[in-house]
Design an enzyme around this catalytic site. Sequence first.
Site, PDB file in Angstrom:
ATOM      1  N   CYS A 132     -56.173  32.394 -29.475  1.00  0.00           N
ATOM      2  CA  CYS A 132     -55.279  32.430 -30.635  1.00  0.00           C
ATOM      3  C   CYS A 132     -56.048  32.306 -31.936  1.00  0.00           C
ATOM      4  O   CYS A 132     -55.664  32.888 -32.955  1.00  0.00           O
ATOM      5  CB  CYS A 132     -54.240  31.318 -30.522  1.00  0.00           C
ATOM      6  SG  CYS A 132     -54.946  29.662 -30.390  1.00  0.00           S
ATOM      7  N   GLU A 156     -47.517  25.837 -31.624  1.00  0.00           N
ATOM      8  CA  GLU A 156     -48.782  26.486 -32.012  1.00  0.00           C
ATOM      9  C   GLU A 156     -48.669  27.932 -31.575  1.00  0.00           C
ATOM     10  O   GLU A 156     -48.657  28.229 -30.379  1.00  0.00           O
ATOM     11  CB  GLU A 156     -49.964  25.766 -31.354  1.00  0.00           C
ATOM     12  CG  GLU A 156     -51.298  26.137 -31.979  1.00  0.00           C
ATOM     13  CD  GLU A 156     -52.044  27.177 -31.175  1.00  0.00           C
ATOM     14  OE1 GLU A 156     -51.930  28.374 -31.529  1.00  0.00           O
ATOM     15  OE2 GLU A 156     -52.724  26.815 -30.206  1.00  0.00           O
TER      16      GLU A 156
END
Length: 492
Positions: free
Chosen positions: A284, A248
């Site tokens: 993020c 990720e």
Amino acid sequence: MNKAPITVNAIINGEKIQTDKKITRENPTHPDQIVGYAPNNTREETIQAIDAAYEAFKTWAWSDVEDRIARMQRAIQKLKYATPEIAELLSREHGKALYDAQGEIAVSLMWMEFAVENVKKVTAPEDRKHETGRTIITHDPIGVVSAITPWNYPISLSTIKIAPALLTGNTMVLKPSPFAPLAVSRVAEIIADEFPAGVLNLVNGDAEVGIELTSNPKVAKIAFTGGTNTAKHIMKAASETIKKMTLELGGNDAAIVLNDFDVNDERALRRMVIANFLTAGQICMIAKRVYVHRSIYDAFVEKYIEAANKWIKVGDPFNPDVTVGPVNNKNQVEYVKSLVEDAKNKGAKIIPLGTILNPELMDNGYFLQPTLVLGADVHDRVVVEEQFGPTVPILPYDDEEQVIQLHNESIYGLTSSVWGEEEHAIKVARRIEAGTTMINTAAIQGLDVRFPFGGVKQSGVGREYGLDGIKSYTETHVINLPNDLELPYIPE
């Protein structure tokens, strides 16, 4: 809040390992204050942790799923009890406001409980009888998992890996970031105490630790959350032994505001501001660039500034009125400053946002006042790079084809959001290249742990959360029992 520094240890094969070499973690609010020390482990200690996980896997892989569930449930209850202590520690070492630290732990527990409730559904063997025979399909553990996690959400981005890995019968070596190693080490310690020795191991350290975790042949899977450039090195290291990977990675998530968005919707504008500046922009999946249809651009900017000035209150994370604390580390402060300065030098207008509640902290801590960037070019650094800090550009666009192209030309594709009339927004969202697109909300406000999360393009490989996030820690094993044991079409 100044307390005596704490020390956390490595955990290898069920034992707490003390080291002479330490990682020092300062308080971003008061950098002269030391929050605590984590071990700076060696390559040799990392190998010991991997070996312990490898040996533990031989029995843990065949353990009863009900036993795994019971152990994880006990860990969850202990984490709930320890939440006030862990949230305070996280806030002190990270800099995020206390409510934000508490929220991170709440999301972590929500996910762990989801994994507990659904692991049997994911791993249950299938026994199918059909016209050509019988097929058994099992979902088996993979082996030793190396989990490498970042500093922005250290607890949630560790438990997102720990829970499914251990529940499906894998073992793990966890390496937190040196910029936030303390609270997550306490969490790992609580969980590890409920499991057999070697099932969950913990090491800290620098590049040599990371290299060993990603190249050691006994590691079967790498679960990494962090930067795209680091991931490229990890993929190269893992290629020698063809390891499984869940990555990720970075994002440059866009918010697209359509011409039918209601600029007088104060709650929607508040959601947008939070989607830009929660955790000082260090998420993020936060909205890092905002595209607004030119027909409503001026009105949107005006209302946005009003909403931002109302919600953003910068200061000490333990001040209950504070919504935005300091940035986590000095390097990140300098990076964000460079993006803003670059935009300013190219003619953009920089607008400070919010209220500074504790002015005396601003010069000494890692603080940045949140800023809005207007008039930036679509190719300026502040637009195309992931800021990971409290600044956001708002840019006008003229038509949907243009804004979809502006979104999709990015090398990233983690999350995105579309704001406007619901069906119209869904129609645009279907053309967006991203792992997740949220409608009329963004970032953590639109996150649901029941559904898979991850990126496309250079924002990642694989998915976390949801049933897919559990299944990603299993291998599918097919056992075939055909009725006809002879090979077809073989000449006599």
